[in-house]
Design a protein around this motif. Sequence first.
Motif: not given
Lengths: 470, 284
Positions: A280-281, A283, A303-307, A333, A393-394
Amino acid sequence: MANMNPKRNEMPTQDPLVRAHNFDEVALGYTEAQAIDEANRCLSCKNMPCVAGCPVKIHIPAFIEKIKEGDFEGAYGIIAKSSSLPAVCGRVCPQEVQCESKCVRGIKGESVGIGRLERFVADWHNTFVADDPVRPAQNGHRVAVVGSGPSGLTCAGDLAKRGFDVTVFEALHTAGGVLVYGIPEFRLPKAIVAKEVETLKKLGVKIETNVVIGKTLTVDELFDQGFEAVFIGSGAGLPNFMGIPGEGLCGVYSANEFLTRSNLMKAYLDAPHTPVMKGGRVAVVGGGNVAMDAARTALRLGAEKVFIVYRRSEEELPARREEVEHAKEEGIEFCLLTNPTEILGYHNPDDPRDPKNGFVTGMRCVRMELGEPDERGRRRPVEIPNSAFEMALDTVVMSIGTSPNPLIKATTDGLTVNARGGIVVNEDGLTSRPAVYAGGDAVTGAATVISAMGAGKTAAKAIADALLDA
Amino acid sequence: MYQIKKKKILNPTVVELHVEAPLVANKARPGQFIILRVDEDGERIPLTVAGTDKEKGTVKIIYQIVGATTKKLSAKEEGDTLQDFVGPLGVPTHLDGLQNVCIVGGGVGCAIALPIAEALHEMGARVTSIIGFRSRDLLILEDEFRAASCTLRVMTDDGSYGEKGNVTLPLKEMLEGGERFDAVITIGPLVMMKFVTLTAKPYGVPVTVSMNPIMIDGTGMCGGCRLTLNVDGKKITKFACVDGPDFNGYEVDFDEAMARGRMYGAFERHAYEETCNLYKKEVQ
């Protein structure tokens, strides 16, 4: 003949796109040829500015000299005199603000890669030398160490080398403290920590796991058992939260919990016994080294995307430059000048049994700009009006520091703590209680591995002096 | 390693173990808990101390088989050992000065409520106990509660034993009847503790609840066991491992705690089935 190349030897690393999906170590270490080439960049300055920058005062030019000669074990011998955990320090010390920041070569070019050389020497020793360390003659004095993190292990190691009978009490089931529960495998392989702990055991240090000082035993009971001095290196403790709505939702972690689940409890395995939310996403709120560790762990967990969400600008990020660079290379990111105001969760008003109820769906944030400097000279982030926005976000990981653990303070009479809960010590690490010393995050609040090791070393010397003089 | 000295099956899903852990036995007081790992790489689970024997150096725990770890734990027999056993953790239940107390236990929570009832009884307090179970098969510790209580009310959801109904029924009846308890101490499922709190509220009786959230270290490091309290209109975060496990029932955000308790529900069900399958294969 010195190597006058202004650039240091690059550290070989795993390809960013490959390593973002595995937990293997990122940095691969110098080869022998690279190490000798890098060692030859050292000018062997007589006044040794680098040593002044080392919290444990390793005789840096001397060990580098041995590398130049190809005597790697000789180099290890010199480091081991000052450091109980060379393979650890070579990896996690912020050398760029310590020894390397003082290096003369850094004035016109890059400083000598001291940390990389230290790591090379320690790894070479661990790979090729099977000799057990010589156990020194015992002096009959018993010392208890509370906590087996960097300060405790250093204190225990230094005392054992001087013939003290040392017992380390660890609350968790594995020794190593933050080195095993906090710092991830890809930055500090657990096998290396285990090896350093084994070395200490061979020096005669006893390690008692599953003992919580302040609960299972108190500091006073340690004295009753015949220990003549106690060193408290119990670490930082309770994670801080922001106090914004939604922090109790499912999918919100402290960095400590997120990292502990992955590192100590091995949630990164395919069939773990202890779960962690993966994919998931994600942060991570905060900008320190722990935030970088959490973000990069989330990525490796799938994770698909990490901020990274941080309220100041890139310049103020407290994390090591190298960690920030590594994180960026891996595709994390950075949402800078951004501050969360609320974590949003799923709520199905029609079905209280909906399994998604109570889980994170996003985070509301505001944009910030830097205003006037505060009392510490850091420019204060100020909210930009009408700048609110939402991120989908997840998982949210809060990595905004810790407050000292209350357990020991609450059960030890006469132990003075400061307004922030840190144990008050003098320059020798002595607390307000006779024969009770402390160091590391329990004193300073969250800081670095090496500063904790420095504190352990200082206290070990003071304890030895006090007990041997008496 | 920590040896199991004695094992007793209390009902088809509830087991009592006496584990050799002298340091823990020496210190543990009612309301405190331990954390154990069954084997290497196992998860850390918190279980409240149900009693101690200082002379034998053993700690009594009573647990319900609800997931993979408790299933594995139930496969251990007398003489077997547990990988890790650490404690006592948390703050003991505050009992000083209490003279007239109602103990409300639900299901396996009764195992934790019993040492509190016994301690109060020994102090000379007047103890009223209400214990509730789904059905007769799941009843535990009735005789022990009877010995420690002036009044005992046994409730079952289906009426197969004692009185039919929830534990809140007799509580409400007693409070309605003018009973003035110094405190209600309740231990059991979150939803039960929530309704015990709501039942006591109109009568202004202090309610202590024993929270049992998901934990890892149990020493104030990870923050996984946090819960939200509403104190004077302000929300504050507390940690069950070092601030609890006992809290003022009127302050606890039960709904959040219940949601957090379900966080890994799907994972846990899967792990439980996997473990059961493994044992089935072993049997075959």
